[in-house]
Write a protein that holds these residues in place. Structure first.
Motif, PDB file in Angstrom:
ATOM      1  N   MET A 125       5.765  -5.809  -1.985  1.00 31.81           N
ATOM      2  CA  MET A 125       5.270  -6.983  -2.054  1.00 31.81           C
ATOM      3  C   MET A 125       5.805  -8.024  -3.051  1.00 31.81           C
ATOM      4  SD  MET A 125       1.134  -6.092  -1.880  1.00 31.81           S
ATOM      5  CE  MET A 125       0.865  -7.467  -2.295  1.00 31.81           C
ATOM      6  N   GLY A 126       6.742  -7.434  -3.769  1.00 34.72           N
ATOM      7  CA  GLY A 126       7.449  -8.244  -5.142  1.00 34.72           C
ATOM      8  C   GLY A 126       6.583  -8.035  -6.306  1.00 34.72           C
ATOM      9  N   GLY A 127       6.003  -7.066  -6.175  1.00 30.25           N
ATOM     10  CA  GLY A 127       5.274  -6.639  -7.696  1.00 30.25           C
ATOM     11  C   GLY A 127       6.275  -6.126  -8.563  1.00 30.25           C
ATOM     12  N   ASP A 128       5.601  -5.939  -9.839  1.00 32.45           N
ATOM     13  CA  ASP A 128       6.494  -5.493 -10.926  1.00 32.45           C
ATOM     14  C   ASP A 128       6.022  -4.230 -11.294  1.00 32.45           C
ATOM     15  OD1 ASP A 128       4.199  -5.988 -12.080  1.00 32.45           O
ATOM     16  OD2 ASP A 128       4.621  -6.996 -13.827  1.00 32.45           O
ATOM     17  N   LYS A 129       5.067  -3.321 -10.770  1.00 33.87           N
ATOM     18  CA  LYS A 129       4.720  -1.999 -10.671  1.00 33.87           C
ATOM     19  C   LYS A 129       4.989  -1.315  -9.254  1.00 33.87           C
ATOM     20  CE  LYS A 129       0.223  -3.398 -10.904  1.00 33.87           C
ATOM     21  NZ  LYS A 129      -0.461  -4.455 -11.673  1.00 33.87           N
ATOM     22  N   LEU A 130       5.356  -0.079  -9.509  1.00 34.71           N
ATOM     23  CA  LEU A 130       5.282   0.888  -8.132  1.00 34.71           C
ATOM     24  C   LEU A 130       4.897   2.135  -8.299  1.00 34.71           C
ATOM     25  CD1 LEU A 130       7.345   1.633  -5.795  1.00 34.71           C
ATOM     26  CD2 LEU A 130       8.819   2.612  -7.544  1.00 34.71           C
ATOM     27  N   ALA A 131       4.223   2.403  -7.261  1.00 29.80           N
ATOM     28  CA  ALA A 131       3.506   3.930  -6.945  1.00 29.80           C
ATOM     29  C   ALA A 131       4.523   4.678  -5.891  1.00 29.80           C
ATOM     30  CB  ALA A 131       2.325   3.529  -6.404  1.00 29.80           C
ATOM     31  N   ILE A 132       4.844   5.962  -6.579  1.00 33.57           N
ATOM     32  CA  ILE A 132       5.703   6.766  -5.716  1.00 33.57           C
ATOM     33  C   ILE A 132       4.847   7.740  -5.214  1.00 33.57           C
ATOM     34  CG2 ILE A 132       7.319   8.531  -5.903  1.00 33.57           C
ATOM     35  CD1 ILE A 132       8.690   6.958  -7.977  1.00 33.57           C
ATOM     36  N   LEU A 133       4.916   7.801  -3.809  1.00 36.71           N
ATOM     37  CA  LEU A 133       3.769   8.725  -3.191  1.00 36.71           C
ATOM     38  C   LEU A 133       4.487   9.886  -2.530  1.00 36.71           C
ATOM     39  CD1 LEU A 133       2.307   5.891  -1.005  1.00 36.71           C
ATOM     40  CD2 LEU A 133       1.434   6.648  -3.150  1.00 36.71           C
ATOM     41  N   SER A 134       4.054  10.938  -2.956  1.00 36.14           N
ATOM     42  CA  SER A 134       4.622  12.424  -2.368  1.00 36.14           C
ATOM     43  C   SER A 134       3.692  13.083  -1.451  1.00 36.14           C
ATOM     44  CB  SER A 134       4.947  13.510  -3.424  1.00 36.14           C
ATOM     45  OG  SER A 134       5.651  12.724  -4.614  1.00 36.14           O
ATOM     46  N   HIS A 135       3.968  13.398  -0.214  1.00 38.41           N
ATOM     47  CA  HIS A 135       2.925  13.754   0.762  1.00 38.41           C
ATOM     48  C   HIS A 135       2.809  15.239   0.586  1.00 38.41           C
ATOM     49  CE1 HIS A 135       6.544  15.630   2.833  1.00 38.41           C
ATOM     50  NE2 HIS A 135       7.141  14.675   2.725  1.00 38.41           N
ATOM     51  N   GLY A 136       2.110  15.803   1.452  1.00 41.76           N
ATOM     52  CA  GLY A 136       1.819  17.209   1.463  1.00 41.76           C
ATOM     53  C   GLY A 136       2.642  18.123   2.484  1.00 41.76           C
ATOM     54  N   LEU A 137       2.364  19.140   2.428  1.00 42.98           N
ATOM     55  CA  LEU A 137       2.641  20.378   3.392  1.00 42.98           C
ATOM     56  C   LEU A 137       3.236  19.928   4.781  1.00 42.98           C
ATOM     57  CD1 LEU A 137       3.923  23.209   3.328  1.00 42.98           C
ATOM     58  CD2 LEU A 137       1.670  23.914   3.999  1.00 42.98           C
ATOM     59  N   THR A 157      -1.943   0.526   1.425  1.00 40.60           N
ATOM     60  CA  THR A 157      -2.776  -0.664   1.959  1.00 40.60           C
ATOM     61  C   THR A 157      -3.576  -0.744   0.730  1.00 40.60           C
ATOM     62  OG1 THR A 157      -2.793  -0.089   4.279  1.00 40.60           O
ATOM     63  CG2 THR A 157      -4.633  -1.415   3.421  1.00 40.60           C
ATOM     64  N   THR A 158      -4.305   0.176  -0.091  1.00 40.58           N
ATOM     65  CA  THR A 158      -4.883  -0.198  -1.107  1.00 40.58           C
ATOM     66  C   THR A 158      -4.219  -0.391  -2.513  1.00 40.58           C
ATOM     67  OG1 THR A 158      -6.510   1.767  -0.595  1.00 40.58           O
ATOM     68  CG2 THR A 158      -6.450   1.208  -2.859  1.00 40.58           C
ATOM     69  N   LEU A 159      -2.938   0.030  -2.542  1.00 44.21           N
ATOM     70  CA  LEU A 159      -1.963  -0.134  -3.726  1.00 44.21           C
ATOM     71  C   LEU A 159      -1.657  -1.804  -3.485  1.00 44.21           C
ATOM     72  CD1 LEU A 159       0.183   3.000  -3.598  1.00 44.21           C
ATOM     73  CD2 LEU A 159      -1.037   2.032  -5.636  1.00 44.21           C
ATOM     74  N   HIS A 160      -1.320  -2.463  -2.071  1.00 45.97           N
ATOM     75  CA  HIS A 160      -1.039  -3.699  -1.985  1.00 45.97           C
ATOM     76  C   HIS A 160      -2.000  -4.643  -2.458  1.00 45.97           C
ATOM     77  CE1 HIS A 160       2.757  -3.102   0.863  1.00 45.97           C
ATOM     78  NE2 HIS A 160       3.117  -2.455  -0.300  1.00 45.97           N
ATOM     79  N   ALA A 161      -3.391  -4.057  -2.067  1.00 47.88           N
ATOM     80  CA  ALA A 161      -4.307  -4.930  -2.571  1.00 47.88           C
ATOM     81  C   ALA A 161      -4.688  -5.011  -4.012  1.00 47.88           C
ATOM     82  CB  ALA A 161      -5.820  -4.494  -1.634  1.00 47.88           C
ATOM     83  N   ALA A 162      -4.093  -4.115  -4.633  1.00 48.67           N
ATOM     84  CA  ALA A 162      -4.265  -4.073  -6.302  1.00 48.67           C
ATOM     85  C   ALA A 162      -2.900  -4.746  -6.642  1.00 48.67           C
ATOM     86  CB  ALA A 162      -4.464  -2.827  -6.637  1.00 48.67           C
ATOM     87  N   GLY A 163      -1.899  -5.145  -6.064  1.00 50.62           N
ATOM     88  CA  GLY A 163      -0.660  -5.663  -6.595  1.00 50.62           C
ATOM     89  C   GLY A 163       0.425  -4.717  -6.710  1.00 50.62           C
ATOM     90  N   TRP A 164       0.365  -3.660  -6.396  1.00 53.45           N
ATOM     91  CA  TRP A 164       1.425  -2.528  -6.459  1.00 53.45           C
ATOM     92  C   TRP A 164       2.429  -2.478  -5.138  1.00 53.45           C
ATOM     93  CZ3 TRP A 164       1.797   1.220 -10.411  1.00 53.45           C
ATOM     94  CH2 TRP A 164       0.910   1.089 -11.615  1.00 53.45           C
ATOM     95  N   ASP A 165       3.613  -2.236  -5.654  1.00 54.79           N
ATOM     96  CA  ASP A 165       4.693  -1.989  -4.554  1.00 54.79           C
ATOM     97  C   ASP A 165       4.383  -0.415  -4.504  1.00 54.79           C
ATOM     98  OD1 ASP A 165       5.537  -4.634  -4.536  1.00 54.79           O
ATOM     99  OD2 ASP A 165       7.553  -4.055  -5.556  1.00 54.79           O
TER     100      ASP A 165
END
Length: 170
Positions: free
Chosen positions: A31-43, A57-65
């Motif tokens: 989204m052009g944010g300055d902070k990032l969340a790295i998501l690791s999926h399950g088995l 979707t939740t992260l984007h609403a909070a301004g996170w890439d």
């Protein structure tokens, strides 16, 4: 009646080449944010899982890439090496973090199930990368051996059920 919400996330794929000749596929939702969340999926999951889409979707609403990555053998394309992922392998997660840290100075880690286990193991092995500011592990298997036995038992029960309820030959 409950309706499932639509998760219209557009991931942009990038391939991260590894030193061993293999690769990891990374799916970015920027989204052009300055902070990032790295998501690791399950088995047996992948970057396109509903949990990753919902979290993005939740992260984007909070301004996170967000960056959802595919563990080896879990993407749309088979990996080059006959090496797979497992709960104790944190080298690939470390590589993803180092790569992302070239673009972001603040990174949060979010892992689901086995990905959560991997996240916690990464944090416990040594000091995390300086860009990592926090982490969340969701539905993590605490006892991997017991979890594996429970999954095996569930699969055996499923096989038994399908054998008992097969349609007769006509």
């Amino acid at each position: 009646m409950l309706l499932r919400r639509r998760l219209n996330i557009a991931f942009k794929r990038e391939r991260l080449e590894r030193e061993d000749g293999d690769f990891l596929d990374l799916d970015w939702a920027r989204m052009g944010g300055d902070k990032l969340a790295i998501l690791s999926h399950g088995l047996e999951g992948c970057s396109d899982d509903g949990s990753n889409r919902g979290m993005t979707t939740t992260l984007h609403a909070a301004g996170w890439d967000a960056l959802a990555w595919n563990l080896r053998g879990c993407g749309k394309e088979m990996n080059r090496l006959p090496r797979s992922y497992h709960s104790g392998e944190t080298g690939d997660l470390g590589a993803v973090i180092r790569f992302a840290a070239t673009r972001y100075s603040r990174i949060a880690l979010i892992g689901f199930s086995l990905g959560g286990n991997m996240t916690l193991k990464y944090l416990g092995e040594a000091s995390p990368h300086p860009a990592v500011i926090g982490a969340v592990a969701i539905s993590v298997p605490i006892d991997l051996a017991a979890t594996a036995r429970a999954l095996d038992h569930r699969l055996e029960q499923s096989d038994l059920s399908s054998a008992l309820y097969q349609e007769p030959d006509r």
